[in-house]
Design an enzyme around this catalytic site. Structure first.
Site, PDB file in Angstrom:
ATOM      1  N   ASN A   1     -14.115 -19.345 -49.868  1.00  0.00           N
ATOM      2  CA  ASN A   1     -13.177 -20.464 -49.877  1.00  0.00           C
ATOM      3  C   ASN A   1     -13.813 -21.591 -49.061  1.00  0.00           C
ATOM      4  O   ASN A   1     -13.789 -21.565 -47.841  1.00  0.00           O
ATOM      5  CB  ASN A   1     -11.841 -20.012 -49.253  1.00  0.00           C
ATOM      6  CG  ASN A   1     -10.845 -21.157 -49.125  1.00  0.00           C
ATOM      7  OD1 ASN A   1     -11.059 -22.240 -49.661  1.00  0.00           O
ATOM      8  ND2 ASN A   1      -9.752 -20.908 -48.413  1.00  0.00           N
TER       9      ASN A   1
ATOM     10  N   LYS B   1     -12.876 -24.526 -48.684  1.00  0.00           N
ATOM     11  CA  LYS B   1     -11.907 -25.489 -48.148  1.00  0.00           C
ATOM     12  C   LYS B   1     -12.424 -26.912 -48.409  1.00  0.00           C
ATOM     13  O   LYS B   1     -13.128 -27.130 -49.400  1.00  0.00           O
ATOM     14  CB  LYS B   1     -11.631 -25.204 -46.678  1.00  0.00           C
ATOM     15  CG  LYS B   1     -11.257 -23.721 -46.461  1.00  0.00           C
ATOM     16  CD  LYS B   1     -10.634 -23.423 -45.148  1.00  0.00           C
ATOM     17  CE  LYS B   1     -10.304 -21.938 -45.088  1.00  0.00           C
ATOM     18  NZ  LYS B   1      -9.620 -21.560 -43.877  1.00  0.00           N
TER      19      LYS B   1
ATOM     20  N   HIS C   1      -2.389 -20.512 -50.427  1.00  0.00           N
ATOM     21  CA  HIS C   1      -3.106 -20.389 -49.146  1.00  0.00           C
ATOM     22  C   HIS C   1      -2.186 -20.880 -48.029  1.00  0.00           C
ATOM     23  O   HIS C   1      -1.432 -21.836 -48.215  1.00  0.00           O
ATOM     24  CB  HIS C   1      -4.406 -21.201 -49.190  1.00  0.00           C
ATOM     25  CG  HIS C   1      -5.292 -20.902 -48.020  1.00  0.00           C
ATOM     26  ND1 HIS C   1      -5.040 -21.414 -46.774  1.00  0.00           N
ATOM     27  CD2 HIS C   1      -6.386 -20.119 -47.896  1.00  0.00           C
ATOM     28  CE1 HIS C   1      -5.962 -20.957 -45.927  1.00  0.00           C
ATOM     29  NE2 HIS C   1      -6.793 -20.163 -46.589  1.00  0.00           N
TER      30      HIS C   1
ATOM     31  N   GLU D   1      -2.704 -22.641 -45.557  1.00  0.00           N
ATOM     32  CA  GLU D   1      -2.870 -24.058 -45.212  1.00  0.00           C
ATOM     33  C   GLU D   1      -2.075 -24.938 -46.173  1.00  0.00           C
ATOM     34  O   GLU D   1      -1.589 -26.003 -45.795  1.00  0.00           O
ATOM     35  CB  GLU D   1      -4.373 -24.423 -45.208  1.00  0.00           C
ATOM     36  CG  GLU D   1      -5.056 -23.841 -43.979  1.00  0.00           C
ATOM     37  CD  GLU D   1      -6.545 -23.569 -44.133  1.00  0.00           C
ATOM     38  OE1 GLU D   1      -7.167 -24.083 -45.068  1.00  0.00           O
ATOM     39  OE2 GLU D   1      -7.070 -22.809 -43.289  1.00  0.00           O
TER      40      GLU D   1
ATOM     41  N   GLU E   1      -4.043 -12.571 -45.816  1.00  0.00           N
ATOM     42  CA  GLU E   1      -4.693 -13.397 -44.800  1.00  0.00           C
ATOM     43  C   GLU E   1      -3.723 -13.648 -43.652  1.00  0.00           C
ATOM     44  O   GLU E   1      -2.905 -14.587 -43.721  1.00  0.00           O
ATOM     45  CB  GLU E   1      -5.118 -14.746 -45.407  1.00  0.00           C
ATOM     46  CG  GLU E   1      -6.139 -14.624 -46.510  1.00  0.00           C
ATOM     47  CD  GLU E   1      -6.952 -15.909 -46.643  1.00  0.00           C
ATOM     48  OE1 GLU E   1      -8.182 -15.814 -46.558  1.00  0.00           O
ATOM     49  OE2 GLU E   1      -6.360 -16.985 -46.816  1.00  0.00           O
TER      50      GLU E   1
ATOM     51  N   GLY F   1      -9.849 -18.676 -39.387  1.00  0.00           N
ATOM     52  CA  GLY F   1     -10.609 -19.685 -38.648  1.00  0.00           C
ATOM     53  C   GLY F   1     -10.592 -19.502 -37.140  1.00  0.00           C
ATOM     54  O   GLY F   1     -10.985 -20.399 -36.402  1.00  0.00           O
TER      55      GLY F   1
ATOM     56  N   SER G   1     -11.431 -14.696 -40.826  1.00  0.00           N
ATOM     57  CA  SER G   1     -12.587 -14.496 -39.940  1.00  0.00           C
ATOM     58  C   SER G   1     -13.481 -13.331 -40.369  1.00  0.00           C
ATOM     59  O   SER G   1     -14.027 -12.625 -39.519  1.00  0.00           O
ATOM     60  CB  SER G   1     -12.127 -14.311 -38.487  1.00  0.00           C
ATOM     61  OG  SER G   1     -11.516 -15.501 -38.025  1.00  0.00           O
TER      62      SER G   1
ATOM     63  N   GLY H   1     -15.057 -19.824 -43.360  1.00  0.00           N
ATOM     64  CA  GLY H   1     -16.206 -20.378 -42.636  1.00  0.00           C
ATOM     65  C   GLY H   1     -17.532 -19.712 -42.990  1.00  0.00           C
ATOM     66  O   GLY H   1     -18.542 -20.399 -43.213  1.00  0.00           O
TER      67      GLY H   1
HETATM   68  P1  PGA Z   1     -11.929 -17.925 -42.403  1.00  0.00           P
HETATM   69  O1  PGA Z   1     -10.942 -18.464 -43.553  1.00  0.00           O
HETATM   70  O2  PGA Z   1     -12.815 -16.876 -43.025  1.00  0.00           O
HETATM   71  O3  PGA Z   1     -12.695 -19.136 -41.946  1.00  0.00           O
HETATM   72  O4  PGA Z   1     -11.062 -17.340 -41.336  1.00  0.00           O
HETATM   73  C1  PGA Z   1     -10.404 -17.609 -44.517  1.00  0.00           C
HETATM   74  C2  PGA Z   1      -9.455 -18.377 -45.417  1.00  0.00           C
HETATM   75  O5  PGA Z   1      -8.713 -19.220 -44.934  1.00  0.00           O
HETATM   76  O6  PGA Z   1      -9.440 -18.147 -46.649  1.00  0.00           O
END
Ligand code: PGA
Length: 263
Positions: free
Chosen positions: A16, A18, A105, A107, A178, A184, A223, A245
């Site tokens: 992802n 983002k 998601h 977010e 998630e 993150g 993460s 990330g």
């Molecule tokens: P992250 O994000 O691996 O940076 O924690 C995962 C996501 O939001 O899909």
């Protein structure tokens, strides 16, 4: 110990991106990833895909067609066309041969006020057109601390799963657990903690359609790093990862896909 249903579920590792990237950065990342996969040809690696910002779908199609890495988007509208400024439809994703889209998601749920009903409508629109809805669910740290995590996540799952089941589309779905506190933050859920939630999600799905529940892939996200991926993948109900990330570095993402291969 993997049961026979788990053995049928091939792992899927989705990056992802983002709101990151640019034409030249994407080219470097994708060619790096394709090069690593090519060098590893014949070795075991999970199926990989990238969820790119919509403006880069054309670039993804051109760069990834004919290769083993899939591509999709991070969101989509449930509407087919019309006065929806800034949005794009499932048919537009199909123009760029996208195979899937993330929906729900955290977010987007948090920043764009997406409800379970909106997420369900998007998932149905995708599945109806033959694309995979990659449906994200997860709990905040407050919900986890209050002891309501399983109940809250399973409620999110049930809402979308019932909408898909009503149209006989549930088996098209992939869910990603998630936990919001793990996204993150560098603080992944412990493998046992993730497994506990994945088992609860699968139980919820099996109350709706037992056969589909056994086949549906459940990804973990939050993460995920190469160093922690194998322990997550060893859990019987974890069938891959949604990687934020760490998906922006070709080598790290490739190593996660290797660790998640299930072998
Ligand atoms: P992250 O994000 O691996 O940076 O924690 C995962 C996501 O939001 O899909």
């Amino acid at each position: 110990m993997l049961n026979s249903a788990a053995l049928q579920r091939s792992s899927w590792v989705v990056g992802n991106w983002k709101m990151n990237g640019g034409l030249s950065d994407n080219e470097a990342l994708l060619s790096g990833l394709l090069g690593l996969l090519e060098d590893h040809a014949g070795g075991s690696v999970a199926q990989c895909a990238v969820a790119v910002p919509a403006p880069y779908l054309f670039q993804s199609m051109v760069r990834l067609s004919g290769h083993s890495v899939g591509w999709g988007s991070q969101d989509v509208s449930a509407e087919t066309s019309g006065a929806f400024t800034g949005e794009f439809s499932v048919a537009m994703l199909q123009d760029f041969e996208a195979q899937f889209s993330i929906v729900g998601h955290s977010e987007r749920r948090a920043r764009h006020a997406e409800t379970d009903a909106v997420v369900a409508a998007k998932a149905v629109a995708l599945a109806d057109a033959g694309l995979v809805p990659l449906i994200c669910v997860g709990e905040s740290i407050q919900v986890r601390d209050s002891g309501q995590a399983v109940e809250s996540v399973c409620l999110q799952v049930r809402h979308v799963a019932q909408a898909l089941h009503a149209k006989a589309l549930l088996s098209h779905a992939v869910f990603a657990y998630e936990p919001i506190w793990a996204i993150g933050t560098g603080r992944s859920a412990a493998p046992e903690q993730a497994q506990e939630m994945h088992a609860a999600i699968r139980r919820t799905l099996s109350e709706i359609n037992a056969q589909a529940a056994a086949q549906i892939r459940l990804l973990y996200g939050g993460s995920v790093k190469a160093a922690t991926a194998a322990a997550l993948a060893a859990q019987p109900d974890i069938d891959g990862a949604l990687v934020g990330g760490a998906s922006l570095e070709a080598k790290e993402f490739f190593e996660i896909a290797c660790a998640m291969s299930g072998e």
